[in-house]
Design a protein around this motif. Sequence first.
Motif, mmCIF file in Angstrom:
data_model
loop_
_atom_site.group_PDB
_atom_site.id
_atom_site.type_symbol
_atom_site.label_atom_id
_atom_site.label_comp_id
_atom_site.label_asym_id
_atom_site.label_seq_id
_atom_site.Cartn_x
_atom_site.Cartn_y
_atom_site.Cartn_z
ATOM 1 N N LYS A 12 0.834 -1.199 0.000
ATOM 2 C CA LYS A 12 0.000 0.000 0.000
ATOM 3 C C LYS A 12 0.868 1.248 0.000
ATOM 4 C CE LYS A 12 -3.345 2.442 2.942
ATOM 5 N NZ LYS A 12 -4.097 2.403 4.225
ATOM 6 N N PHE A 13 1.935 1.224 0.807
ATOM 7 C CA PHE A 13 2.861 2.356 0.837
ATOM 8 C C PHE A 13 3.514 2.547 -0.529
ATOM 9 C CE2 PHE A 13 7.280 3.821 1.403
ATOM 10 C CZ PHE A 13 7.042 5.078 1.938
ATOM 11 N N LYS A 14 3.954 1.465 -1.135
ATOM 12 C CA LYS A 14 4.619 1.554 -2.442
ATOM 13 C C LYS A 14 3.687 2.138 -3.492
ATOM 14 C CE LYS A 14 7.311 -1.203 -5.729
ATOM 15 N NZ LYS A 14 7.901 -2.526 -6.016
ATOM 16 N N GLN A 15 2.416 1.748 -3.460
ATOM 17 C CA GLN A 15 1.452 2.296 -4.412
ATOM 18 C C GLN A 15 1.271 3.792 -4.207
ATOM 19 O OE1 GLN A 15 -2.145 -0.003 -3.985
ATOM 20 N NE2 GLN A 15 -1.170 -1.922 -4.628
ATOM 21 N N GLY A 16 1.212 4.207 -2.938
ATOM 22 C CA GLY A 16 1.064 5.633 -2.649
ATOM 23 C C GLY A 16 2.268 6.440 -3.098
ATOM 24 N N VAL A 17 3.450 5.886 -2.904
ATOM 25 C CA VAL A 17 4.685 6.550 -3.344
ATOM 26 C C VAL A 17 4.732 6.604 -4.868
ATOM 27 C CG1 VAL A 17 7.201 6.292 -3.452
ATOM 28 C CG2 VAL A 17 6.013 6.008 -1.279
ATOM 29 N N GLY A 18 4.345 5.505 -5.511
ATOM 30 C CA GLY A 18 4.333 5.477 -6.969
ATOM 31 C C GLY A 18 3.398 6.510 -7.568
ATOM 32 N N ALA A 19 2.279 6.775 -6.874
ATOM 33 C CA ALA A 19 1.336 7.786 -7.347
ATOM 34 C C ALA A 19 1.948 9.182 -7.337
ATOM 35 C CB ALA A 19 0.075 7.758 -6.487
ATOM 36 N N LEU A 20 3.005 9.357 -6.554
ATOM 37 C CA LEU A 20 3.722 10.641 -6.514
ATOM 38 C C LEU A 20 4.824 10.707 -7.566
ATOM 39 C CD1 LEU A 20 4.146 10.989 -2.631
ATOM 40 C CD2 LEU A 20 2.426 12.100 -4.070
ATOM 41 N N GLY A 21 4.994 9.624 -8.312
ATOM 42 C CA GLY A 21 6.039 9.581 -9.321
ATOM 43 C C GLY A 21 7.416 9.279 -8.756
ATOM 44 N N VAL A 22 7.451 8.644 -7.579
ATOM 45 C CA VAL A 22 8.709 8.339 -6.904
ATOM 46 C C VAL A 22 8.906 6.832 -6.873
ATOM 47 C CG1 VAL A 22 9.976 8.501 -4.721
ATOM 48 C CG2 VAL A 22 8.556 10.416 -5.482
ATOM 49 N N GLN A 23 10.136 6.397 -7.118
ATOM 50 C CA GLN A 23 10.455 4.972 -7.089
ATOM 51 C C GLN A 23 10.522 4.489 -5.651
ATOM 52 O OE1 GLN A 23 14.174 4.000 -8.986
ATOM 53 N NE2 GLN A 23 13.979 1.800 -8.570
ATOM 54 N N CYS A 24 10.034 3.265 -5.406
ATOM 55 C CA CYS A 24 10.058 2.669 -4.072
ATOM 56 C C CYS A 24 10.620 1.263 -4.172
ATOM 57 C CB CYS A 24 8.653 2.634 -3.479
ATOM 58 S SG CYS A 24 8.548 1.906 -1.818
ATOM 59 N N SER A 25 11.569 0.950 -3.305
ATOM 60 C CA SER A 25 12.161 -0.386 -3.274
ATOM 61 C C SER A 25 11.812 -1.060 -1.957
ATOM 62 C CB SER A 25 13.681 -0.294 -3.428
ATOM 63 O OG SER A 25 14.274 -1.577 -3.402
ATOM 64 N N ILE A 26 11.060 -2.152 -2.024
ATOM 65 C CA ILE A 26 10.732 -2.947 -0.840
ATOM 66 C C ILE A 26 11.885 -3.920 -0.607
ATOM 67 C CG2 ILE A 26 9.115 -4.552 0.214
ATOM 68 C CD1 ILE A 26 7.924 -1.800 -0.295
ATOM 69 N N MET A 27 12.593 -3.757 0.504
ATOM 70 C CA MET A 27 13.746 -4.593 0.790
ATOM 71 C C MET A 27 13.456 -5.510 1.968
ATOM 72 S SD MET A 27 16.934 -1.924 0.267
ATOM 73 C CE MET A 27 18.150 -3.262 0.173
ATOM 74 N N ARG A 28 13.791 -6.776 1.815
ATOM 75 C CA ARG A 28 13.741 -7.726 2.916
ATOM 76 C C ARG A 28 15.120 -7.814 3.543
ATOM 77 N NH1 ARG A 28 8.383 -7.343 2.827
ATOM 78 N NH2 ARG A 28 7.501 -7.968 0.798
ATOM 79 N N ALA A 29 15.178 -8.285 4.764
ATOM 80 C CA ALA A 29 16.467 -8.428 5.436
ATOM 81 C C ALA A 29 17.399 -9.287 4.595
ATOM 82 C CB ALA A 29 16.280 -9.033 6.818
ATOM 83 N N GLY A 30 18.569 -8.744 4.283
ATOM 84 C CA GLY A 30 19.544 -9.435 3.453
ATOM 85 C C GLY A 30 19.565 -8.966 2.015
ATOM 86 N N ASP A 31 18.570 -8.168 1.594
ATOM 87 C CA ASP A 31 18.529 -7.670 0.218
ATOM 88 C C ASP A 31 19.556 -6.564 -0.003
ATOM 89 O OD1 ASP A 31 16.501 -9.387 -0.358
ATOM 90 O OD2 ASP A 31 14.915 -7.865 -0.483
ATOM 91 N N THR A 32 20.049 -6.489 -1.248
ATOM 92 C CA THR A 32 20.999 -5.454 -1.671
ATOM 93 C C THR A 32 20.477 -4.774 -2.926
ATOM 94 O OG1 THR A 32 22.879 -6.703 -0.781
ATOM 95 C CG2 THR A 32 23.376 -4.966 -2.369
ATOM 96 N N ILE A 33 20.650 -3.461 -3.001
ATOM 97 C CA ILE A 33 20.336 -2.750 -4.229
ATOM 98 C C ILE A 33 21.540 -1.906 -4.631
ATOM 99 C CG2 ILE A 33 17.841 -2.660 -3.852
ATOM 100 C CD1 ILE A 33 18.156 0.232 -2.959
ATOM 101 N N ASP A 34 21.650 -1.655 -5.955
ATOM 102 C CA ASP A 34 22.714 -0.813 -6.500
ATOM 103 C C ASP A 34 22.115 0.544 -6.859
ATOM 104 O OD1 ASP A 34 24.934 -2.654 -6.531
ATOM 105 O OD2 ASP A 34 23.878 -3.724 -8.120
ATOM 106 N N ILE A 35 22.807 1.593 -6.460
ATOM 107 C CA ILE A 35 22.424 2.951 -6.819
ATOM 108 C C ILE A 35 23.393 3.399 -7.891
ATOM 109 C CG2 ILE A 35 21.976 5.289 -6.010
ATOM 110 C CD1 ILE A 35 20.210 3.137 -4.738
ATOM 111 N N CYS A 36 22.909 3.533 -9.128
ATOM 112 C CA CYS A 36 23.788 3.823 -10.266
ATOM 113 C C CYS A 36 24.083 5.312 -10.369
ATOM 114 C CB CYS A 36 23.137 3.328 -11.548
ATOM 115 S SG CYS A 36 22.801 1.561 -11.562
ATOM 116 N N GLY A 37 25.066 5.616 -11.208
ATOM 117 C CA GLY A 37 25.372 7.002 -11.508
ATOM 118 C C GLY A 37 26.408 7.613 -10.623
ATOM 119 N N GLU A 38 27.128 6.802 -9.845
ATOM 120 C CA GLU A 38 28.156 7.339 -8.937
ATOM 121 C C GLU A 38 29.350 7.798 -9.747
ATOM 122 O OE1 GLU A 38 29.330 5.764 -4.757
ATOM 123 O OE2 GLU A 38 30.584 4.741 -6.224
#
Length: 267
Positions: free
Chosen positions: A241-267
């Motif tokens: 529900k939170f992710k849908q609300g954030v998406g409605a604002l045009g903002v990306q949302c990443s749901i992370m579980r314990a142990g998950d990793t994400i890469d932030i590009c453009g460094e």
Amino acid sequence: MKIKFYGYNAFLIESGDKLLAIDPGALFFYWFRFTTLLPKSKWQDITHIFITHGDPDHYWHADRVAKISNAPVICNKTMLRNVNGKVLALGPRAKGVAFTTEFKKIRTLSFDETIEIDGMTVTGVKVTHGELVLRIGPFTTIVKPGLEERIGWGSIGFDINVNGKRILNLGDTLLHEQEWKKFVEPDVLMIPIGGKTARNTMDEEEAIQAVKAIKPKLVIPCHYNCPGLFSKSLNPADEEKFKQGVGALGVQCSIMRAGDTIDICGE
């Protein structure tokens, strides 16, 4: 940049030669007795330790991680006190509000204060830890932050600028929509959403209001559906529900579980 999530508000952020640890706290659930959230195998590689406040799930292992890693601790000025001529920090495992621990390296700041450390800039962000509602069977206990209460002690958020990327971590906090507008457009916003039942942080709807004010590029919800005491979820939330609300604002949302990793590009 790589971000790894370990539950609650525990993160490791890898950027260049830096490995930032946010809230090296502990889990207390059923038969587990304050086990570490951040794996001990990672402790020695940590270069900087950020503490949002003194609750056990955020702070329990801070001194141990600092000793093994030799990393500086960054925290609110209120986490320190002069005791008999020595500057001591709130004891991570001390009972009550007791200042018993000496850190070899420590940097402090207040709300809206900016410090520079090892090529990073860090600004303190105003936050307020809410009361905590605990329900065990038919019994309900409410613990409110205060001068004699450990809960929420030293609360502060961090706006961290490292290698051209901004990470905004709010720790455990209620909504401060107006104050947070000065921290607009971070690359990553880490925000608690589990306050509907426990009431110690924002809930999903309030967190969406915060996202609308802050306008981040990416949102990571945290501090929800956390196990603790005898409950599998002390602070339930509907992350979809939170992710849908954030998406409605045009903002990306990443749901992370314990142990998950994400890469932030453009460094």
